[in-house]
Design an enzyme around this catalytic site. Structure first.
Site, short mmCIF file in Angstrom:
data_model
loop_
_atom_site.label_atom_id
_atom_site.label_comp_id
_atom_site.label_asym_id
_atom_site.label_seq_id
_atom_site.Cartn_x
_atom_site.Cartn_y
_atom_site.Cartn_z
N ARG A 177 56.06 -1.52 20.23
CA ARG A 177 57.23 -1.45 21.10
C ARG A 177 56.82 -1.73 22.52
O ARG A 177 55.68 -1.55 22.90
CB ARG A 177 57.86 -0.05 21.01
CG ARG A 177 58.58 0.20 19.71
CD ARG A 177 59.05 1.64 19.64
NE ARG A 177 60.15 1.88 20.57
CZ ARG A 177 60.17 2.90 21.45
NH1 ARG A 177 59.17 3.73 21.52
NH2 ARG A 177 61.21 3.06 22.25
N LYS A 231 49.12 9.62 17.67
CA LYS A 231 49.93 8.64 16.94
C LYS A 231 49.23 8.14 15.67
O LYS A 231 48.12 7.63 15.73
CB LYS A 231 50.22 7.46 17.88
CG LYS A 231 51.18 6.46 17.30
CD LYS A 231 51.88 5.71 18.40
CE LYS A 231 52.67 4.54 17.86
NZ LYS A 231 53.61 4.01 18.81
N ARG A 240 54.00 16.46 28.07
CA ARG A 240 53.35 16.94 29.31
C ARG A 240 52.46 18.12 28.88
O ARG A 240 52.92 19.06 28.27
CB ARG A 240 54.38 17.41 30.33
CG ARG A 240 55.11 16.24 30.94
CD ARG A 240 55.60 16.53 32.35
NE ARG A 240 56.08 17.88 32.58
CZ ARG A 240 57.35 18.27 32.41
NH1 ARG A 240 58.25 17.41 32.00
NH2 ARG A 240 57.71 19.50 32.67
C1 BTN Z 1 55.03 0.94 17.93
O1 BTN Z 1 54.85 2.13 17.71
O2 BTN Z 1 54.83 0.48 19.06
C2 BTN Z 1 55.49 0.05 16.81
C3 BTN Z 1 54.32 -0.52 16.05
C4 BTN Z 1 54.74 -1.43 14.91
C5 BTN Z 1 53.57 -2.15 14.30
C6 BTN Z 1 53.94 -2.88 13.05
S1 BTN Z 1 52.56 -3.47 12.15
C7 BTN Z 1 53.61 -4.40 11.11
C8 BTN Z 1 54.66 -5.00 12.01
N1 BTN Z 1 54.19 -6.23 12.60
C9 BTN Z 1 54.06 -6.13 13.92
O3 BTN Z 1 53.65 -7.05 14.67
N2 BTN Z 1 54.42 -4.93 14.33
C10 BTN Z 1 54.84 -4.08 13.24
#
Ligand code: BTN
Length: 330
Positions: A126, A191, A329
């Site tokens: 994201r 995460k 935080r």
């Molecule tokens: C996030 O938390 O930022 C989202 C991550 C999403 C990663 C997955 S891996 C499979 C699919 N292909 C990508 O390029 N991104 C998602």
């Protein structure tokens, strides 16, 4: 991209993590020793770490379970298999989400398309972040599906997908994993995975959604160095994950994601709300919400019925937020 047959065969042999002598490998692949050596260098170039010990031969630094499309399909219930129109596995791809988004653009009616990869060279997270995607050790999964609703009705989809991921992990006896609004898979404030949903289509529907999931099974330290967030992988959080089959987990995830895509079409987020709340790992926590240049500090009060984040500000007001990036935080 698919690797050459020889590279695939070499990986298959080495995937057990045991030593294999150069002579044996050369005989099995019907190549010269120097060609084997070149192939091994090729693996290193892909970030696949190999170890050479004289007198013993070569082995992978870590055993890997390669993607096995036929096995994954075998593990799926018939009802789910019937929903799959295309099932792709890639040895290497830029991004499974980009790949399916391009397909949705070219063929907007496509639905039930699964794309899995061993490695992503431009995995996307994201907010334009990179998703670190080394070879053979994690899950990079995207599903393209159609929804009758317009994109505006899919705001709760990523929360519903989070619930589906937790359900899949639970089926494999992996407990204690939570959800961090809006779409992170968390374990003890670190995460474990992320969800990236990309929607296109008419405002009144139908629309296409690419549901992308990245889940860390084993992230080598070296590769994870560039990750800015606190991260964790399944190997660190659960002894069970040592016996966990990557192909079986992918099958379970595919089944759960298909279930969400079908049920969401009918009943949207409402049916997942209570379960999401059970796995909410932010409730009661002091957080900062970042929206563009704005920072809002507060205490998380959970989510409202539409899936908005409820934040109690220091002034005692509770406000709902539809988007933003939350950090704990400490
Ligand atoms: C996030 O938390 O930022 C989202 C991550 C999403 C990663 C997955 S891996 C499979 C699919 N292909 C990508 O390029 N991104 C998602």
């Amino acid at each position: 991209m698919q690797f050459s047959a020889k590279k695939k065969q070499l990986l298959q042999i080495l995937s057990d993590g045991e030593f294999h002598s150069g002579t044996t490998l050369a005989a099995q692949l019907e190549l010269s020793r120097s060609a084997i050596w070149k192939q091994l260098n090729g693996l290193e170039a892909l970030g696949i770490e190999t170890i050479a010990v004289s007198g013993k031969g070569y082995r992978l630094h870590n055993a890997i379970e390669l993607l096995d499309k036929a096995h994954i399909i075998d593990l799926l219930p018939i009802s789910i298999r019937q929903q799959i129109s295309v099932f792709e596995t890639h040895d290497q791809i830029d991004s499974t989400n980009s790949h399916l988004s391009a397909l949705a653009h070219k063929q907007p009616e496509s639905t039930g398309v699964i794309c899995l990869a061993e490695q992503q060279t431009a995995g996307r997270g994201r907010r334009g972040r990179q998703w670190v995607s080394p070879f053979g050790s994690n899950i990079y999964l995207s599903l393209l599906c159609q929804f009758q609703q317009g994109p505006g009705s899919l705001s709760g989809l990523s929360l519903a997908v989070g619930v589906a991921v937790i359900k899949a992990l639970k089926k494999h006896h992996i407990e204690g994993v939570g959800l961090k609004w809006p779409n992170d898979i968390y374990w003890q404030q670190k995460k474990l995975g992320g969800i990236l949903i990309e929607v296109s289509g008419e405002s009144n529907g139908p629309c296409s959604a690419v549901i992308g999931l990245g889940l860390n099974l084993y992230l080598p330290e070296q590769q994870a160095m560039t990750i800015e967030q606190d991260w964790v992988d399944l190997r660190q959080i659960s002894a069970i994950s040592q016996q966990l089959s990557r192909n079986q987990l992918q099958a379970t995830l595919i089944e759960q994601l298909f279930n969400v895509s079908l049920q969401y079409n009918e009943q949207s987020f409402a049916q997942y709300r209570d379960e999401w709340r059970l796995y909410d790992c932010m409730r009661g926590q002091q957080v900062s919400l970042f929206m563009g240049n704005q920072q809002i500090d507060g205490t998380v009060e959970g989510i409202n019925d539409e899936g908005l984040l409820l934040l109690k500000t220091p002034q005692g007001q509770v406000k709902g937020f539809a988007s933003g990036e939350v950090s704990f935080r400490r």
